[in-house]
Design a protein around this motif. Structure first.
Motif, short mmCIF file in Angstrom:
data_model
loop_
_atom_site.label_atom_id
_atom_site.label_comp_id
_atom_site.label_asym_id
_atom_site.label_seq_id
_atom_site.Cartn_x
_atom_site.Cartn_y
_atom_site.Cartn_z
N ALA A 1 0.81 -1.22 0.00
CA ALA A 1 0.00 0.00 0.00
C ALA A 1 0.84 1.26 0.00
CB ALA A 1 -0.92 0.01 1.22
N THR A 2 2.06 1.18 0.54
CA THR A 2 2.90 2.37 0.62
C THR A 2 4.33 2.03 0.24
OG1 THR A 2 3.56 2.03 2.93
CG2 THR A 2 1.53 3.28 2.55
N ILE A 3 5.06 3.08 -0.11
CA ILE A 3 6.47 2.96 -0.39
C ILE A 3 7.15 4.19 0.16
CG2 ILE A 3 6.30 4.04 -2.68
CD1 ILE A 3 8.51 2.01 -3.58
N SER A 4 8.34 4.02 0.63
CA SER A 4 9.10 5.15 1.12
C SER A 4 10.08 5.59 0.05
CB SER A 4 9.83 4.79 2.41
OG SER A 4 10.27 5.94 3.08
N THR A 5 10.77 6.65 0.30
CA THR A 5 11.85 7.11 -0.56
C THR A 5 13.08 7.23 0.33
OG1 THR A 5 11.47 9.45 -0.11
CG2 THR A 5 10.22 8.47 -1.95
N PRO A 6 14.27 7.30 -0.24
CA PRO A 6 15.44 7.48 0.62
C PRO A 6 15.34 8.74 1.49
CG PRO A 6 16.14 6.81 -1.56
CD PRO A 6 14.65 7.08 -1.64
N GLU A 7 14.76 9.79 0.94
CA GLU A 7 14.63 11.04 1.69
C GLU A 7 13.65 10.89 2.85
OE1 GLU A 7 16.13 11.48 -2.24
OE2 GLU A 7 14.12 10.82 -1.71
N ILE A 8 12.50 10.31 2.60
CA ILE A 8 11.51 10.09 3.66
C ILE A 8 12.08 9.15 4.70
CG2 ILE A 8 9.27 9.04 4.22
CD1 ILE A 8 8.28 9.98 1.47
N ASP A 9 12.72 8.08 4.23
CA ASP A 9 13.24 7.07 5.15
C ASP A 9 14.32 7.64 6.05
OD1 ASP A 9 13.11 4.32 6.02
OD2 ASP A 9 15.10 4.10 5.16
N LEU A 10 15.15 8.52 5.52
CA LEU A 10 16.20 9.14 6.33
C LEU A 10 15.62 10.07 7.38
CD1 LEU A 10 19.25 9.40 6.73
CD2 LEU A 10 19.23 11.27 5.07
N LYS A 11 14.65 10.88 6.97
CA LYS A 11 14.06 11.87 7.88
C LYS A 11 13.07 11.25 8.86
CE LYS A 11 12.13 16.50 7.83
NZ LYS A 11 11.70 17.62 7.01
N PHE A 12 12.29 10.27 8.39
CA PHE A 12 11.25 9.64 9.21
C PHE A 12 11.39 8.11 9.11
CE2 PHE A 12 9.43 13.58 7.45
CZ PHE A 12 9.20 14.28 8.62
N PRO A 13 12.38 7.52 9.76
CA PRO A 13 12.63 6.09 9.59
C PRO A 13 11.50 5.18 10.07
CG PRO A 13 14.01 7.00 11.32
CD PRO A 13 13.33 8.15 10.66
N ASP A 14 10.60 5.68 10.90
CA ASP A 14 9.49 4.85 11.36
C ASP A 14 8.24 5.02 10.51
OD1 ASP A 14 10.98 3.78 13.46
OD2 ASP A 14 10.50 5.47 14.77
N SER A 15 8.31 5.85 9.49
CA SER A 15 7.16 6.09 8.61
C SER A 15 6.93 4.89 7.70
CB SER A 15 7.43 7.33 7.74
OG SER A 15 6.42 7.48 6.76
N VAL A 16 5.68 4.68 7.31
CA VAL A 16 5.38 3.64 6.34
C VAL A 16 5.45 4.20 4.92
CG1 VAL A 16 3.98 2.24 7.89
CG2 VAL A 16 2.88 4.00 6.49
N GLY A 17 5.78 5.48 4.77
CA GLY A 17 5.96 6.06 3.45
C GLY A 17 4.70 6.72 2.93
N ILE A 18 4.59 6.74 1.60
CA ILE A 18 3.47 7.41 0.93
C ILE A 18 2.64 6.37 0.19
CG2 ILE A 18 4.63 9.65 0.75
CD1 ILE A 18 5.47 8.89 -2.08
N PRO A 19 1.34 6.63 0.03
CA PRO A 19 0.47 5.65 -0.64
C PRO A 19 0.88 5.39 -2.08
CG PRO A 19 -0.82 7.31 0.51
CD PRO A 19 0.60 7.79 0.52
N ILE A 20 0.66 4.17 -2.52
CA ILE A 20 0.91 3.75 -3.90
C ILE A 20 -0.42 3.72 -4.65
CG2 ILE A 20 1.63 1.82 -5.37
CD1 ILE A 20 3.48 0.93 -3.10
N GLY A 21 -0.43 4.24 -5.87
CA GLY A 21 -1.60 4.15 -6.74
C GLY A 21 -2.84 4.77 -6.13
N ASP A 22 -3.94 4.03 -6.18
CA ASP A 22 -5.21 4.56 -5.66
C ASP A 22 -5.41 4.27 -4.18
OD1 ASP A 22 -5.82 1.84 -5.60
OD2 ASP A 22 -7.80 2.09 -6.49
N THR A 23 -4.37 3.80 -3.51
CA THR A 23 -4.46 3.49 -2.09
C THR A 23 -4.60 4.77 -1.28
OG1 THR A 23 -3.07 1.55 -2.40
CG2 THR A 23 -3.27 2.38 -0.16
N GLU A 24 -5.44 4.73 -0.28
CA GLU A 24 -5.56 5.82 0.67
C GLU A 24 -5.19 5.26 2.04
OE1 GLU A 24 -9.29 7.90 0.51
OE2 GLU A 24 -9.32 7.77 -1.67
#
Length: 176
Positions: free
Chosen positions: A102-125
């Motif tokens: 449902a989600t994917i992170s980016t190197p930038e997001i992962d570095l700043k917020f390592p506990d985040s699940v990232g951002i939604p993929i496609g039509d996922t909310e």
């Protein structure tokens, strides 16, 4: 689906695909995998926490990218991955067992917020909710709610399971 996507993605870009039994990883098996000079490693967090800590003196230094799915990556997972793949960027993904990632992170997001699940993929909310099903503000710990087309395939024509797992969403009542 995670492994199938890795396999099909390899075929699309004409890359070699090496299937390795990481659930029984040892120093010896990683040494033989190293012979293939892998550049991408797809892993699941439970494999990292179960098998990687016992591996010493093995390095997959050709790995440039490690993707994960099947659960959140902890700091211990990251350390174990970097111990074996010291040159790798880690891209975490998250998805529910009964759905697709449902989600994917980016190197930038992962570095700043390592506990985040990232951002939604496609039509996922994605929303984070409290025990009363209310949406929580950003940077608040709660339960992950997912909606979208990839979630419900496992529930098709199973009314009992659907009723036990799906709820009427107060934010989007009547959303299908």
């Amino acid at each position: 689906d995670y492994g199938i996507n890795q396999l099909l993605g390899s075929l699309v870009v004409n890359a070699s695909y090496v299937c390795a039994q990481l659930s029984t990883a040892t120093n010896e098996s990683l040494s033989s995998l190293k012979f293939s000079k892998p550049t991408v490693l797809a892993i699941m967090p439970f494999l990292v926490e179960t098998y990687f800590p016992g591996i010493t003196n093995s390095s997959l230094d050709t790995v440039r990218l490690v993707t994960s799915s099947g659960g959140p990556l902890t700091s211990n997972h990251r350390k174990a991955i970097h111990d074996i793949c010291p040159n790798a960027t880690i891209i975490p993904m998250y998805g529910l067992s009964e759905g697709f990632r449902a989600t994917i992170s980016t190197p930038e997001i992962d570095l700043k917020f390592p506990d985040s699940v990232g951002i939604p993929i496609g039509d996922t909310e994605i929303s984070i909710r409290d025990q009363d099903c209310e949406v929580l503000p950003p940077n608040t710990v709660g339960e992950i709610w997912q909606s979208g087309g990839c979630l419900s395939w496992g529930y098709l024509n199973d009314l009992v399971a659907t009723k036990s797992r799906f709820v009427e969403d107060k934010v989007y009542p009547n959303k299908k």
